[in-house]
Design a protein around this motif. Structure first.
Motif, PDB file in Angstrom:
ATOM      1  N   TRP A 121       0.819  -1.221   0.000  1.00  0.00           N
ATOM      2  CA  TRP A 121       0.000   0.000   0.000  1.00  0.00           C
ATOM      3  C   TRP A 121       0.850   1.267   0.000  1.00  0.00           C
ATOM      4  O   TRP A 121       0.425   2.292  -0.537  1.00  0.00           O
ATOM      5  CB  TRP A 121      -1.036  -0.017   1.107  1.00  0.00           C
ATOM      6  N   SER A 125       0.357   3.859  -2.925  1.00  0.00           N
ATOM      7  CA  SER A 125      -0.072   5.180  -2.470  1.00  0.00           C
ATOM      8  C   SER A 125       0.870   6.269  -2.948  1.00  0.00           C
ATOM      9  O   SER A 125       0.428   7.351  -3.364  1.00  0.00           O
ATOM     10  CB  SER A 125      -0.168   5.207  -0.949  1.00  0.00           C
ATOM     11  N   THR A 156     -13.538  -3.386   6.601  1.00  0.00           N
ATOM     12  CA  THR A 156     -12.559  -4.396   6.200  1.00  0.00           C
ATOM     13  C   THR A 156     -13.181  -5.764   6.055  1.00  0.00           C
ATOM     14  O   THR A 156     -12.858  -6.514   5.120  1.00  0.00           O
ATOM     15  CB  THR A 156     -11.416  -4.446   7.238  1.00  0.00           C
ATOM     16  N   LEU A 205      -6.297  -5.666   3.172  1.00  0.00           N
ATOM     17  CA  LEU A 205      -5.722  -4.562   3.931  1.00  0.00           C
ATOM     18  C   LEU A 205      -5.301  -3.404   3.027  1.00  0.00           C
ATOM     19  O   LEU A 205      -5.443  -2.233   3.393  1.00  0.00           O
ATOM     20  CB  LEU A 205      -4.528  -5.050   4.746  1.00  0.00           C
ATOM     21  N   GLU A 209      -6.440   0.604   3.200  1.00  0.00           N
ATOM     22  CA  GLU A 209      -5.471   1.626   3.583  1.00  0.00           C
ATOM     23  C   GLU A 209      -5.014   2.526   2.447  1.00  0.00           C
ATOM     24  O   GLU A 209      -4.646   3.678   2.672  1.00  0.00           O
ATOM     25  CB  GLU A 209      -4.230   0.958   4.200  1.00  0.00           C
ATOM     26  N   PHE A 213      -3.877   6.678   2.424  1.00  0.00           N
ATOM     27  CA  PHE A 213      -2.476   7.033   2.198  1.00  0.00           C
ATOM     28  C   PHE A 213      -2.305   7.819   0.908  1.00  0.00           C
ATOM     29  O   PHE A 213      -1.498   8.750   0.839  1.00  0.00           O
ATOM     30  CB  PHE A 213      -1.618   5.763   2.167  1.00  0.00           C
ATOM     31  N   GLU A 263      -0.449   2.924  11.348  1.00  0.00           N
ATOM     32  CA  GLU A 263      -1.240   1.873  10.720  1.00  0.00           C
ATOM     33  C   GLU A 263      -0.536   0.524  10.782  1.00  0.00           C
ATOM     34  O   GLU A 263      -1.173  -0.510  11.008  1.00  0.00           O
ATOM     35  CB  GLU A 263      -1.529   2.250   9.264  1.00  0.00           C
TER      36      GLU A 263
END
Length: 327
Positions: A121, A125, A156, A205, A209, A213, A263
């Protein structure tokens, strides 16, 4: 710098102590007959009484807390308190093993889940956030902004269930059995199978996220995009990717690092929902099973593990960002 580290260390100690106090108190309220709940199902009354004496359950709560922190029950003549060396998180009478060993066995699963998802991520991101910041208000910025709000709005567990249904169940019905339904294969045993079994948990996940981000990266880069050194870099004829990645992103890294540490610590400390959905036997699942069975030492130990991971992660990032600021 030394004074900053000392202050942050003292804050860490106070935070961990507060977590111990709160968790210990909540377990006392939740479990009315802890000795019987901690004992194995076929345990005799003598065993139940021995557990109660070992944990000082007949003493006032502050005596029990002091005993847990300073000494703990003796296992084979060795104290198991937090302040012993090496520190111990107590003993699980239900599973007949030290809590520290139980958690240590589960850490590779939760760490694999958290670290893999974090890397994915962060990369996505940064790429998406920087590209959106280059053309604010453009088509990519508009689409990524809408997608971010959608991903942030979906819980989630819903994402995990949908991914299981589509990428495992539906594909399996059509003869495409690439994604497993769950389980864990150790990295040292088979790296390819390790990654394959974690793809769906990672994706769950990441989708939860990456939206947040990406917006943080975009906002951080836009904040410094008009600075003098950015205009100077453009005037020198540097390629756009160097202007944004070497200069703008570096200057905007502090909030990204801070959010990433928080996180990551939250996931590593207890990825309860994701581990339950995909059958990953990690720290989060251990904590859930312990809470359901009334295994208070394991509940306290898992909570304390999560707290320590959180404060250590934020401590490291605080030190890094303080050093980057040059104070």
């Amino acid at each position: 710098m030394v004074g900053f580290v000392v202050r942050r260390t003292a804050r860490m100690a106070v935070t961990v102590l507060a977590v111990v106090l709160v968790t210990f108190g909540l377990t006392k309220l939740a479990y009315q007959n802890p000795a019987r709940m901690l004992a194995p199902d076929n345990a005799s009354q003598e065993t139940v009484d021995a557990i109660a004496n070992s944990l000082r359950l007949n003493d006032p709560w502050w005596v029990q807390l002091w005993h847990y922190v300073v000494h703990g029950p003796e296992i084979k003549g060795t104290p198991t308190g937090l302040l012993n060396w090496p520190p111990s998180l107590g003993y699980s009478y239900r599973m007949q093993r030290p809590v520290t060993e139980l958690i240590a066995e589960k850490i590779p699963v939760t760490a694999s889940l958290a670290i893999g998802a974090l890397v994915i991520w962060i990369v996505l991101s940064v790429l998406a956030g920087v590209y959106a910041a280059r053309r604010p208000g453009g088509w990519f910025d508009t689409i990524s902004s809408g997608a971010s709000y959608v991903m942030l709005s979906v819980p989630t567990f819903v994402t995990g269930v949908v991914l299981l249904y589509v990428l495992f169940y539906q594909l399996s019905l059509h003869g495409l059995k690439f994604f497993p339904s769950g389980g864990y294969v150790p990295l040292t045993e088979n790296p390819a199978e390790w990654a394959r079994h974690l793809l769906l948990p990672w994706l769950t996940l990441v989708l939860a996220e990456v939206g947040l981000f990406q917006r943080v990266v975009r906002a951080s880069v836009l904040e410094v995009a008009g600075a003098d050194y950015i205009r100077t870099a453009r005037a020198k004829g540097l390629p756009p990717w160097r202007v944004y990645f070497d200069h703008a992103l570096s200057a905007a890294a502090n909030p990204i690092l801070t959010l990433g540490a928080i996180e990551f610590a939250a996931i590593l400390g207890g990825a309860i929902i994701t581990e339950q959905i995909f059958g990953l036997d990690g720290v989060g699942r251990l904590a859930v099973n312990a809470a359901q069975s009334g295994d208070a030492p394991v509940v306290i130990g898992c909570t304390l593990f999560g707290a320590v991971v959180f404060v250590l992660s934020t401590f490291v990032i605080d030190v890094i960002t303080h050093a980057r600021s040059g104070k």
